[in-house]
Design a protein around this motif. Structure first.
Motif, short mmCIF file in Angstrom:
data_model
loop_
_atom_site.label_atom_id
_atom_site.label_comp_id
_atom_site.label_asym_id
_atom_site.label_seq_id
_atom_site.Cartn_x
_atom_site.Cartn_y
_atom_site.Cartn_z
N ALA A 133 0.84 -1.20 0.00
CA ALA A 133 0.00 0.00 0.00
C ALA A 133 0.87 1.25 0.00
O ALA A 133 1.87 1.33 0.71
N ILE A 134 0.49 2.24 -0.80
CA ILE A 134 1.18 3.52 -0.81
C ILE A 134 0.61 4.38 0.30
O ILE A 134 -0.59 4.63 0.37
N ALA A 135 1.49 4.85 1.20
CA ALA A 135 1.06 5.66 2.33
C ALA A 135 1.14 7.15 2.03
O ALA A 135 0.39 7.95 2.61
N ASP A 136 2.04 7.54 1.13
CA ASP A 136 2.21 8.97 0.84
C ASP A 136 3.02 9.11 -0.45
O ASP A 136 3.86 8.26 -0.76
N VAL A 137 2.75 10.17 -1.19
CA VAL A 137 3.53 10.49 -2.37
C VAL A 137 3.78 11.99 -2.40
O VAL A 137 3.03 12.78 -1.83
N ILE B 261 5.81 3.60 1.03
CA ILE B 261 4.96 2.42 1.00
C ILE B 261 5.01 1.72 2.36
O ILE B 261 5.98 1.82 3.10
N GLU B 262 3.92 1.05 2.69
CA GLU B 262 3.86 0.29 3.94
C GLU B 262 4.74 -0.95 3.82
O GLU B 262 4.86 -1.55 2.75
N ASP B 263 5.35 -1.31 4.93
CA ASP B 263 6.18 -2.50 4.95
C ASP B 263 5.31 -3.74 4.73
O ASP B 263 4.21 -3.85 5.28
N ALA B 264 5.80 -4.66 3.91
CA ALA B 264 5.05 -5.88 3.61
C ALA B 264 5.84 -7.12 4.01
O ALA B 264 5.57 -8.21 3.54
N GLY B 265 6.81 -6.94 4.90
CA GLY B 265 7.62 -8.06 5.34
C GLY B 265 8.87 -8.22 4.49
O GLY B 265 9.10 -7.50 3.53
#
Length: 245
Positions: A75-79, A86-90
């Protein structure tokens, strides 16, 4: 996000502190994020990578569009100008392999294979789904660094390429004739990827002469050459669930 203004302030501070650094990780309210910026280039690299801004904007657009379609992407949190968060996905599956004894690889690889089949069922293609471009965390798989679609190529041919890259990457990082790989590919096939697997087998039929050329290098070749033999070997087996040496 409860405190978006505070989040943006943290991002602004990181950009000032790490200006031009390609990727920076940070935490906010107990969650990990990744700041991705346009790389600051010097010398000849400025000529070799002069479209860095365009590449970042393209990546933002691709992730945004894929997220709208429900694809498994971070997921993009901010641009903003010259960056995205982007949110961490592991960790990537490649990074998880650093301590393979601590993980249940049967489930991790099967999860990745099923996720790829689901991506393909959405009539999408990744372009290069190697293990370094796939993350896994608590059973959730995310794909990132999508490559641009190949010009003039049908979506089916792109998906065939995806599958071959995926299998090549499995052999590259896990090793030859590994039963985990056969089970992962079977998971892909049974999750809706059978047609693409069959098309990949048909495609490689005309390349099987490489099998004999690559055979002497199956254990001693480079990290990219050795898996070529094992990919061809995989599609030569009658029963791809069988573990053979």
């Amino acid at each position: 996000m409860a405190n978006h203004h505070a989040f943006q302030q943290v991002v602004a501070d990181l950009i000032r502190e790490h200006h031009g650094k390609r990727v920076v990780s940070f935490e906010f309210e107990g969650k990990r994020y990744w700041l991705k910026q346009i790389e600051k280039l010097i010398g000849p690299m400025r000529l070799l990578k002069q479209n860095a801004s365009e590449a970042l904007n393209k990546e933002i657009n691709v992730l945004t569009q894929l997220a709208k379609q429900g694809a498994p992407v971070p997921a993009i949190a901010d641009v903003g100008e010259g960056y995205m968060v982007i949110e961490d996905a592991g960790k990537t599956i490649k990074d998880l392999l650093v301590n393979p004894q601590d993980m249940n690889w049967h489930f991790i690889l099967n999860d990745a294979a099923v996720a790829l089949a689901q991506l393909h069922s959405m009539q999408l293609a990744h372009g290069r789904p190697a293990l370094r471009d796939i993350s896994w965390q608590d059973g959730k798989v995310k794909f990132f660094d999508f490559e641009a679609h190949q010009q003039g190529k049908s979506i089916l041919s792109q998906q065939v390429r995806d599958l071959l890259v995926f299998i090549h990457s499995l052999y590259r990082y896990i090793g030859p004739s590994n039963e985990l790989i056969n089970h992962a590919v079977w998971a892909y096939r049974t999750a809706g990827g059978e047609l693409i697997w069959q098309k990949a087998k048909q495609f490689l039929a005309s390349w099987q002469w490489l099998y004999y050329f690559a055979k002497p290098f199956r254990y001693v070749g480079g990290r990219d050459l050795k898996p070529v033999y094992w990919v061809l070997w995989h599609f030569r087996q009658r029963d791809n669930l069988a573990y053979r040496t």
